[in-house]
Scaffold this motif. Structure first.
Motif, short mmCIF file in Angstrom:
data_model
loop_
_atom_site.label_atom_id
_atom_site.label_comp_id
_atom_site.label_asym_id
_atom_site.label_seq_id
_atom_site.Cartn_x
_atom_site.Cartn_y
_atom_site.Cartn_z
N ARG A 1 34.58 -16.89 -1.40
CA ARG A 1 35.94 -17.37 -1.66
C ARG A 1 36.98 -16.49 -0.97
N ARG A 2 36.68 -15.22 -0.84
CA ARG A 2 37.59 -14.29 -0.15
C ARG A 2 36.75 -13.20 0.50
N PHE A 3 37.05 -12.89 1.75
CA PHE A 3 36.32 -11.85 2.49
C PHE A 3 37.33 -11.20 3.41
N GLU A 4 37.79 -10.00 3.02
CA GLU A 4 38.86 -9.34 3.76
C GLU A 4 38.43 -7.96 4.24
N LEU A 5 38.84 -7.62 5.45
CA LEU A 5 38.61 -6.29 6.00
C LEU A 5 39.77 -5.40 5.59
N GLU A 6 39.47 -4.38 4.79
CA GLU A 6 40.52 -3.49 4.30
C GLU A 6 40.78 -2.32 5.24
N SER A 7 39.72 -1.82 5.88
CA SER A 7 39.90 -0.73 6.85
C SER A 7 38.71 -0.72 7.80
N PHE A 8 38.93 -0.10 8.97
CA PHE A 8 37.88 -0.05 9.99
C PHE A 8 37.96 1.26 10.74
N ARG A 9 36.79 1.89 10.95
CA ARG A 9 36.72 3.11 11.76
C ARG A 9 35.68 2.89 12.85
N PRO A 10 36.13 2.85 14.12
CA PRO A 10 35.19 2.60 15.22
C PRO A 10 34.32 3.82 15.49
N GLY A 11 33.23 3.58 16.23
CA GLY A 11 32.35 4.67 16.61
C GLY A 11 30.93 4.17 16.80
N ALA A 12 30.06 5.07 17.24
CA ALA A 12 28.66 4.72 17.41
C ALA A 12 28.07 4.23 16.08
N LEU A 13 28.50 4.86 14.98
CA LEU A 13 28.24 4.35 13.64
C LEU A 13 29.60 3.93 13.08
N ALA A 14 29.95 2.68 13.29
CA ALA A 14 31.25 2.19 12.84
C ALA A 14 31.21 1.92 11.33
N GLU A 15 32.36 2.04 10.69
CA GLU A 15 32.47 1.82 9.25
C GLU A 15 33.56 0.80 8.96
N ALA A 16 33.29 -0.04 7.98
CA ALA A 16 34.28 -1.02 7.54
C ALA A 16 34.27 -1.07 6.03
N VAL A 17 35.45 -1.11 5.44
CA VAL A 17 35.59 -1.32 4.00
C VAL A 17 36.07 -2.75 3.81
N VAL A 18 35.34 -3.51 3.00
CA VAL A 18 35.64 -4.92 2.81
C VAL A 18 35.77 -5.24 1.33
N GLU A 19 36.47 -6.33 1.04
CA GLU A 19 36.52 -6.86 -0.32
C GLU A 19 36.04 -8.30 -0.27
N VAL A 20 35.11 -8.62 -1.17
CA VAL A 20 34.47 -9.93 -1.17
C VAL A 20 34.55 -10.53 -2.57
N HIS A 21 35.08 -11.76 -2.67
CA HIS A 21 35.03 -12.54 -3.90
C HIS A 21 34.07 -13.70 -3.63
N CYS A 22 33.08 -13.86 -4.49
CA CYS A 22 32.00 -14.78 -4.15
C CYS A 22 31.38 -15.43 -5.38
N SER A 23 30.58 -16.45 -5.13
CA SER A 23 29.87 -17.13 -6.20
C SER A 23 28.66 -16.31 -6.62
N LYS A 24 28.06 -16.71 -7.74
CA LYS A 24 26.85 -16.03 -8.20
C LYS A 24 25.76 -16.15 -7.14
N GLY A 25 24.87 -15.16 -7.11
CA GLY A 25 23.74 -15.21 -6.18
C GLY A 25 24.04 -14.72 -4.79
N THR A 26 25.27 -14.28 -4.53
CA THR A 26 25.61 -13.76 -3.21
C THR A 26 25.13 -12.32 -3.07
N TYR A 27 24.50 -12.01 -1.95
CA TYR A 27 24.05 -10.66 -1.66
C TYR A 27 25.00 -10.02 -0.66
N ILE A 28 25.71 -9.00 -1.10
CA ILE A 28 26.64 -8.30 -0.21
C ILE A 28 25.85 -7.60 0.90
N ARG A 29 24.65 -7.11 0.57
CA ARG A 29 23.81 -6.47 1.59
C ARG A 29 23.50 -7.45 2.73
N SER A 30 23.27 -8.71 2.39
CA SER A 30 22.97 -9.70 3.44
C SER A 30 24.18 -9.94 4.32
#
Length: 308
Positions: free
Chosen positions: A156-185
């Motif tokens: 229902r909602r998937f927003e990128l809150e912050s991003f740090r580029p690099g060889a190992l890039a990092e992103a902080v996200v917020e996700v609103h979702c239905s039951k059974g959703t795997y954030i790892r996936s």
């Protein structure tokens, strides 16, 4: 004759801020011991790595835990791009690496946009889903991988809150979702889009159904109350079960209707909805349970609070 459960006969919902490093079940067991509760259950597993909102139901509230299991959830998570792990999170072993330096904030936002709405998601091997009666994580620990059918979920909602580029890039996200959703996936699938791999480094549930993290308590707080045997203080933290059901239409019954519903009989109720599920309240405004509307318009009791 059934064996009587030991412990206090209490009912209600505890909003636990689950600590990292514990399974949801072990956290529930500790809470049950702290409360000395006769009956308890949790309402949807969080990974051991995850923290945040875990509703724990005691007593009669366990009858209605399915409504929280079926509810939408919301998470804040930190994704790492440039590595795949065998568990799709930071608890696992790194199984592949690729330089994620080419990943930009703009490209990631564009990719995230394709994951919003109704999508299909392949569950991770490290999950509690079962294959021939065995949890997938048991097979995964033995190095066995099996085919998993994609499952429909809604983001229902998937927003990128912050991003740090690099060889190992990092992103902080917020996700609103239905039951059974795997954030790892979601992390893994985004990593595949950019051919660099991805996994979850941190995961925090910020909402489960109608409950958000502002109302949660920590296990340390609970233990401190138990250490001084402040059961009144512990019980004051419990939320009435009807708070979890406020999204369902409510019926306030006259005395006669409440009487027959408690006997298990279907009744006609004035101004009732024409279909669906309803919450039931007696003439004193006390929560009775859940009912459903039959085809002929009568209200049938579906699940009632005991000992009323």
């Amino acid at each position: 004759m059934g064996r009587r459960r030991k412990g206090r006969d209490i009912s209600g919902i505890l909003l636990l801020n689950k600590p990292a490093g514990r399974t949801s079940n072990s956290a529930m067991v500790v809470c049950r011991a702290i409360y000395n509760a006769a009956k308890a259950g949790h309402t949807g597993a969080l990974d051991p790595l995850a923290t945040g909102v875990l509703p724990v139901c005691f007593g009669e509230a366990t009858k209605f835990s399915q409504f929280l299991l079926d509810a939408d959830k919301a998470y804040r998570s930190r994704f790492i791009f440039g590595q795949n792990t065998d568990t799709a999170d930071a608890d696992g072993e790194v199984v592949s690496e690729a330089d994620a330096s080419q990943l930009t904030k703009e490209a990631l936002e564009a990719a995230i946009d394709t994951f919003r709405g109704d999508i299909e998601q392949v569950p991770p091997m490290y999950s509690a889903l079962k294959k021939d009666g065995r949890p997938l994580y048991e097979l995964a620990r033995k190095g066995i991988e099996v085919e998993r059918a994609p499952r429909p979920v809604t983001i229902r909602r998937f927003e990128l809150e912050s991003f740090r580029p690099g060889a190992l890039a990092e992103a902080v996200v917020e996700v609103h979702c239905s039951k059974g959703t795997y954030i790892r996936s979601l992390a893994v699938d985004l990593g595949e889009v950019f051919a660099c791999g991805g996994h979850v480094a941190e995961l925090h549930r910020i909402k489960a159904g109608p409950f958000d993290e502002s109302g949660t308590v920590t296990m340390d707080t609970l233990q401190a109350l138990r250490d001084v045997e402040d059961f009144d203080g512990l019980d004051a933290l419990l939320i009435p079960v009807e708070r979890a059901l406020e999204h369902i239409p409510a019926l306030h019954l006259v005395e006669s209707c409440a009487y027959y519903l408690r006997l298990g009989q279907a009744v006609f109720v004035a101004n009732a909805p024409t279909e669906g599920t309803v919450t039931l309240f007696d003439e004193h405004g006390q929560f009775m349970g859940i009912g459903e509307i039959l085809d002929d318009g009568r209200v049938k009791p579906r699940r009632l609070i005991a000992n009323m």
